[in-house]
Motif scaffolding. Structure first.
Motif, PDB file in Angstrom:
ATOM      1  N   GLY A 194     -11.953  -7.164   9.408  1.00 51.50           N
ATOM      2  CA  GLY A 194     -10.811  -7.217   8.494  1.00 51.50           C
ATOM      3  C   GLY A 194     -10.189  -5.855   8.284  1.00 51.50           C
ATOM      4  N   ILE A 195      -8.968  -5.882   7.817  1.00 47.89           N
ATOM      5  CA  ILE A 195      -8.205  -4.646   7.634  1.00 47.89           C
ATOM      6  C   ILE A 195      -8.438  -4.078   6.241  1.00 47.89           C
ATOM      7  N   TYR A 196      -8.594  -2.761   6.184  1.00 50.93           N
ATOM      8  CA  TYR A 196      -8.579  -2.062   4.902  1.00 50.93           C
ATOM      9  C   TYR A 196      -7.145  -1.609   4.683  1.00 50.93           C
ATOM     10  N   ASN A 197      -6.537  -2.157   3.690  1.00 54.46           N
ATOM     11  CA  ASN A 197      -5.111  -1.966   3.507  1.00 54.46           C
ATOM     12  C   ASN A 197      -4.855  -1.084   2.278  1.00 54.46           C
ATOM     13  N   PHE A 198      -4.643   0.205   2.526  1.00 55.67           N
ATOM     14  CA  PHE A 198      -4.411   1.133   1.420  1.00 55.67           C
ATOM     15  C   PHE A 198      -2.978   1.640   1.502  1.00 55.67           C
ATOM     16  N   VAL A 199      -2.157   1.126   0.628  1.00 58.45           N
ATOM     17  CA  VAL A 199      -0.732   1.332   0.812  1.00 58.45           C
ATOM     18  C   VAL A 199      -0.082   1.937  -0.429  1.00 58.45           C
ATOM     19  N   THR A 200       0.813   2.890  -0.192  1.00 58.10           N
ATOM     20  CA  THR A 200       1.576   3.471  -1.298  1.00 58.10           C
ATOM     21  C   THR A 200       3.038   3.088  -1.138  1.00 58.10           C
ATOM     22  N   LYS A 201       3.542   2.331  -2.085  1.00 62.53           N
ATOM     23  CA  LYS A 201       4.937   1.899  -2.024  1.00 62.53           C
ATOM     24  C   LYS A 201       5.592   2.279  -3.340  1.00 62.53           C
ATOM     25  N   HIS A 228      -5.544   0.692   7.537  1.00 59.00           N
ATOM     26  CA  HIS A 228      -4.094   0.660   7.525  1.00 59.00           C
ATOM     27  C   HIS A 228      -3.657   1.396   6.265  1.00 59.00           C
ATOM     28  N   ALA A 229      -2.978   2.510   6.430  1.00 59.15           N
ATOM     29  CA  ALA A 229      -2.531   3.267   5.254  1.00 59.15           C
ATOM     30  C   ALA A 229      -1.055   3.588   5.427  1.00 59.15           C
ATOM     31  N   ALA A 230      -0.224   2.786   4.807  1.00 57.81           N
ATOM     32  CA  ALA A 230       1.215   2.941   4.985  1.00 57.81           C
ATOM     33  C   ALA A 230       1.839   3.595   3.760  1.00 57.81           C
ATOM     34  N   VAL A 231       3.029   4.118   3.978  1.00 56.29           N
ATOM     35  CA  VAL A 231       3.821   4.621   2.854  1.00 56.29           C
ATOM     36  C   VAL A 231       5.226   4.039   2.978  1.00 56.29           C
ATOM     37  N   TYR A 245      15.197  12.946   2.516  1.00 55.11           N
ATOM     38  CA  TYR A 245      14.549  11.903   1.727  1.00 55.11           C
ATOM     39  C   TYR A 245      13.047  11.739   1.985  1.00 55.11           C
ATOM     40  N   LEU A 246      12.571  12.177   3.137  1.00 52.16           N
ATOM     41  CA  LEU A 246      11.146  12.013   3.443  1.00 52.16           C
ATOM     42  C   LEU A 246      10.310  12.717   2.376  1.00 52.16           C
ATOM     43  N   GLY A 247       9.428  11.989   1.763  1.00 52.23           N
ATOM     44  CA  GLY A 247       8.556  12.585   0.749  1.00 52.23           C
ATOM     45  C   GLY A 247       9.243  12.813  -0.582  1.00 52.23           C
ATOM     46  N   SER A 248      10.472  12.342  -0.725  1.00 51.31           N
ATOM     47  CA  SER A 248      11.177  12.590  -1.983  1.00 51.31           C
ATOM     48  C   SER A 248      10.760  11.600  -3.069  1.00 51.31           C
ATOM     49  N   VAL A 249      10.172  10.497  -2.674  1.00 49.33           N
ATOM     50  CA  VAL A 249       9.698   9.529  -3.666  1.00 49.33           C
ATOM     51  C   VAL A 249       8.164   9.531  -3.706  1.00 49.33           C
ATOM     52  N   VAL A 250       7.568   9.580  -2.534  1.00 46.49           N
ATOM     53  CA  VAL A 250       6.114   9.701  -2.435  1.00 46.49           C
ATOM     54  C   VAL A 250       5.828  11.033  -1.745  1.00 46.49           C
ATOM     55  N   PRO A 251       5.573  12.091  -2.496  1.00 40.68           N
ATOM     56  CA  PRO A 251       5.324  13.391  -1.874  1.00 40.68           C
ATOM     57  C   PRO A 251       4.038  13.366  -1.041  1.00 40.68           C
ATOM     58  N   TYR A 252       3.945  14.287  -0.083  1.00 43.74           N
ATOM     59  CA  TYR A 252       2.758  14.269   0.796  1.00 43.74           C
ATOM     60  C   TYR A 252       1.472  14.457   0.014  1.00 43.74           C
ATOM     61  N   SER A 253       1.601  15.023  -1.198  1.00 40.10           N
ATOM     62  CA  SER A 253       0.408  15.296  -1.994  1.00 40.10           C
ATOM     63  C   SER A 253       0.104  14.172  -2.978  1.00 40.10           C
ATOM     64  N   ASP A 254       0.806  13.062  -2.868  1.00 40.63           N
ATOM     65  CA  ASP A 254       0.741  12.025  -3.908  1.00 40.63           C
ATOM     66  C   ASP A 254      -0.658  11.478  -4.179  1.00 40.63           C
ATOM     67  N   ASN A 255      -1.310  11.037  -3.147  1.00 44.91           N
ATOM     68  CA  ASN A 255      -2.687  10.544  -3.314  1.00 44.91           C
ATOM     69  C   ASN A 255      -3.380  10.602  -1.966  1.00 44.91           C
ATOM     70  N   PHE A 256      -4.662  10.371  -1.984  1.00 47.70           N
ATOM     71  CA  PHE A 256      -5.497  10.497  -0.790  1.00 47.70           C
ATOM     72  C   PHE A 256      -4.908   9.777   0.428  1.00 47.70           C
ATOM     73  N   PHE A 257      -4.543   8.516   0.230  1.00 46.15           N
ATOM     74  CA  PHE A 257      -4.080   7.733   1.375  1.00 46.15           C
ATOM     75  C   PHE A 257      -2.649   8.098   1.787  1.00 46.15           C
ATOM     76  N   ALA A 258      -1.843   8.472   0.802  1.00 48.24           N
ATOM     77  CA  ALA A 258      -0.474   8.893   1.123  1.00 48.24           C
ATOM     78  C   ALA A 258      -0.504  10.217   1.884  1.00 48.24           C
ATOM     79  N   SER A 259      -1.424  11.102   1.536  1.00 50.08           N
ATOM     80  CA  SER A 259      -1.544  12.376   2.252  1.00 50.08           C
ATOM     81  C   SER A 259      -1.991  12.147   3.682  1.00 50.08           C
ATOM     82  N   LEU A 260      -2.968  11.251   3.820  1.00 48.14           N
ATOM     83  CA  LEU A 260      -3.452  10.926   5.160  1.00 48.14           C
ATOM     84  C   LEU A 260      -2.296  10.372   5.991  1.00 48.14           C
ATOM     85  N   ASN A 261      -1.554   9.475   5.412  1.00 48.75           N
ATOM     86  CA  ASN A 261      -0.412   8.908   6.121  1.00 48.75           C
ATOM     87  C   ASN A 261       0.584  10.000   6.502  1.00 48.75           C
TER      88      ASN A 261
END
Ligand SMILES: Nc1ncnc2c1ncn2[C@@H]1O[C@H](COP(=O)(O)OP(=O)(O)OP(=O)(O)O)[C@@H](O)[C@H]1O
Ligand SMILES: [Mg+2]
Lengths: 254, 481
Positions: free
Chosen positions: B282-289, B250-253, B168-184
């Motif tokens: 302050g936190i920079y919160n770049f999140v892919t959900k 903070h860049a979560a997936v 399931y890892l990466g099955s919804v948000v692939p590692y290539s999804d976007n800049f912050f998701a890739s970094l995560n």
């Protein structure tokens, strides 16, 4: 209980109140009438503490205290209540929640214990019955989607729940149908007591048949130009405000 | 206007309650990002080869990407080499019970209002506590395991349930999804893993509490929730960080998978440090959900209350693949002081009779900027798809801003999309009215703001609704004169 002396108030560049003198004793009902734009609502708002006006002269004493020196919520907590000519809507806040919060804020200010759930529910039930209102309205948001008449009735419900010492009713009768007028008047009359003062602002003598005033004042051009007993209202109804010009001129001449 | 200025002041002086720092020894790697750092993180976690490979692929892909610029938030360039990508409090390597958790950490969570001792906790909430890059402890595990529910730190799941994670890892948000998701994907440290087996209704709320503590450290957690056929889970997420003058990344997936007839409710109360009243820190919160409604009749609901962070960039989305599947997004986003938020959702309708609902409430105060960005896409095969969107903005004061960017694409003529939007100001007349009824100004503002958010609070789990209200409430403490 309320003594207004030579009160002048302005909004930006225009002077609206130009020297109001008025004394309301506990137990009395005063009616204020007068043409559109004469300053009736302004007077009501100045007493409630609205910050849009600048008081340039005069003083207001309420129960021995300087009313003009008090915060809006302080005045409310000390028993000043204004039934608005145009009640305000608050989305997402139920009437019930709002009423309870208001009662408790006032109690907190007066170092009284908070109202219990049971007491609140019982009191609300009683007042709703008095004003012929359905309890389902209490779960709706404050004044949101209420008809003009329902809003006015809701103002009187709030008054009944908060049991103020000085109630100012700004054109509560406008927008009410004849039956509602009677019911609302009953609600106001139920509040009449030797400890309370009531000021009703109205354009229609009809209201004064139900809420019989001790005194009637005519406000014109920012001043009280005539005061009398309830017969003054009848006279006004009969002759309109034009007959006042003679009186006003007479006052101006003095 | 005098009272509006007073309001601005109040919001400006909103105190951040969770800004304390825990003094604990940390095992941190030096600042900077490179393939070597990615390998080091993987090594620290003793990861299997496949995961390291996945990380490296993500990292190499990330190098080819540019930071997105389409959003409506402004910030100075982020120096990705200045951040630390791994920091963990030093403690015994393997924790078998709470007794082995450093008392300083327990105290930290206690102070945050999240006691981790089971007897003190809310009886119906299991907590995974993530501190900087690692999970400290997960409570109620035995109770959950009796029901077959897996709820454990992500890094542990990698070892105990490798086939599930790999599937399931990466099955919804692939590692290539976007800049912050890739970094995560390259540097993610820890997070939570939940697996609800077929037909199981998870007996308690699951929650993860994220805490950033270490300085100059980024937090990159990864959460994966899989709900098998006919299962149900409600998941809560909370986050705080100390007051620091520097911005922290903070860049979560988060990935959710709902199979046939399964339902996932995901609620967030995001209260990362927002920066001070001048906009410092302050936190920079770049999140892919993102959630995938894979099975027919499945349902995913995102509810978020976003009060923190200097910058919020997040779009919890639902891919409605299964027929009759349902996606929901309920959001309250607050930007006070210098906070900026660009947040919203995406609802991608693929299956037949799919339904989505979007309720977004943006509140701006101070010089805050709040943007709603939402996409509703109805694909060719999505017969009879329905969407309803409502985006309301509330402004407090006149120096803040609210913006709405709806994108609607309908490729099937049977689709129905409704969009409503409104912008209102917390009116002086409303405050005056409430004060005339005896409420002090701060209570009046709170009442108006909470009323505005009501539709969202109504769908939050109870404990969270209380917390959310508290967070939103402005503390006056003598600032109105
Ligand atoms: N905030 C304000 N700014 C500018 N002018 C104002 C303001 N409030 C009142 N006025 C003006 O002052 C005058 C008196 O208004 P007010 O509302 O007190 O009249 P009123 O006697 O209550 O009239 P009505 O019978 O129509 O309700 C009007 O000319 C009005 O336009
Ligand atoms: Mg008026």
């Amino acid at each position: 209980m309320l003594e207004i002396k030579n009160l002048h108030a302005r909004s930006e560049d225009t002077e609206i109140l130009k020297g109001i003198n008025l004394t309301v004793n506990a137990g009395e009902v005063h009616a204020i009438m007068g043409p559109n734009g004469s300053g009736k609502s302004t007077l009501a708002h100045v007493l409630a503490g609205r910050e849009d006006y600048e008081i340039t002269e005069g003083e207001v004493t309420y129960e021995g205290k300087d009313l003009l020196d008090m915060e809006i919520e302080e005045r409310a907590a000390e028993g000043v209540f204004l039934a608005y000519q145009y009640p305000v809507e608050i989305s997402g806040v139920s009437n019930k929640y709002f009423l309870k919060a208001a009662i408790n804020s006032i109690r907190k200010h007066n170092d009284q214990p908070l109202i219990s759930r049971g007491d609140f529910v019982a009191m609300l039930k009683e007042k709703l019955a008095l004003l012929g209102m359905d309890k389902s309205m209490m779960d709706r948001s404050v004044n949101e989607g209420f008809s003009g008449g329902e809003k006015k009735r809701n103002e009187i419900l709030q008054m009944a729940m908060l049991e103020p010492k000085l109630a100012i009713l700004d054109e509560t009768d406008s927008g009410l149908d004849i039956d509602a007028l009677k019911i609302v008047s009953q609600g106001v009359n139920a509040l009449r007591s030797p400890e309370r003062g009531i000021i009703v602002v109205t354009h229609y003598q009809r209201l004064l048949e139900y809420i019989v005033p001790d005194k009637v004042h005519v406000l014109a051009g920012g001043k009280i130009v005539r005061s009398g007993d309830k017969s003054l209202a009848l006279e006004l109804e009969d002759k309109g405000y034009s007959f006042l010009s003679e009186g006003a001129e007479a006052i101006a001449a003095n | 206007m005098s009272s509006e200025n007073a309001l601005l002041e109040e919001y400006a002086q909103r105190e951040y309650e969770h800004g304390f720092i825990t003094d604990i020894e940390a095992d941190s790697i030096p600042a900077g990002l490179s393939e070597e750092v990615v390998r080091l993180i993987s090594q620290k976690k003793n990861e299997p080869e496949w995961l390291l490979e996945w990380r490296l692929k993500a990292y190499r892909h990330w190098l080819t990407l540019e930071e997105p610029k389409w959003h409506n938030v402004k910030y100075p360039p982020i120096d990705y080499q200045a951040s630390v990508y791994y920091s963990a409090p030093v403690q015994k390597p393997k924790l078998n019970s709470l007794d082995e958790v450093d008392p300083v950490l327990l105290e930290t969570y206690e102070k945050l209002g999240i006691p981790l001792e089971e007897q003190k906790m809310l009886a119906n909430v299991a907590v995974d506590a993530v501190f900087d890059s690692v999970s400290i402890v997960t409570t109620f595990r035995e109770t959950l395991e009796k029901h077959g529910v897996i709820f454990c730190p992500f890094s542990e799941a990698v070892h105990r349930f490798p086939e599930l994670v790999q599937k399931y890892l990466g099955s919804v948000v692939p590692y290539s999804d976007n800049f912050f998701a890739s970094l995560n994907s390259a540097v993610f440290s820890d997070g939570s893993f939940c697996y609800i087996p077929k037909g199981v209704r998870c007996p308690m709320e699951l929650s993860t509490y994220f805490r950033i503590n270490a300085q100059n450290t980024g937090q990159f957690e990864r959460t994966l929730i899989v709900a098998e056929e006919g299962s149900y889970v409600s998941y809560l997420e909370g986050c705080t960080a100390p007051k620091r003058d520097e911005n922290q990344l903070h860049a979560a997936v988060v990935e959710l998978v709902a199979m046939e007839d399964a339902q996932i409710k995901y609620s967030t109360v995001q209260n990362w440090y927002p920066g001070d009243s001048e906009g410092k820190g302050g936190i920079y919160n770049f999140v892919t959900k993102r959630g995938a409604c894979r099975g027919d009749n499945s349902q995913i609901s995102w509810t978020q209350v976003e009060t923190g962070s200097a910058i919020t960039w997040k779009y919890p989305s639902v891919i409605l693949q299964g027929d009759n599947s349902v996606g929901e997004f309920y959001s309250v986003a607050v930007t006070a002081n210098h906070q900026q938020a660009d947040t919203g959702t995406k609802m991608i309708h693929i299956g037949k009779n799919t339904k989505s609902t979007i309720i977004s409430k943006g509140i701006s105060a101070g010089v805050g900027q709040n943007s709603y960005r939402g996409e509703v896409k109805i694909m060719k095969g999505a017969t009879n798809a329905r969407n309803f969107s409502q985006c309301d903005s509330l402004l407090i004061g006149d120096k803040c801003g609210a913006h709405t960017f709806p994108y609607i694409e309908v490729r099937n003529t049977t689709g129905k999309v409704e969009h409503e939007a409104s912008t209102s100001k917390v009116g002086e007349d409303q405050i005056y009215y409430l004060r005339q009824r005896g409420l002090p100004t701060e209570d009046a503002v709170n009442m108006i703001v909470n009323g505005f958010c009501k539709e969202v609070y109504d769908v939050l789990p109870m404990e969270f609704a209380v917390e959310a209200r508290k967070l939103l409430n402005v503390s006056l403490e003598g600032s109105v004169g």
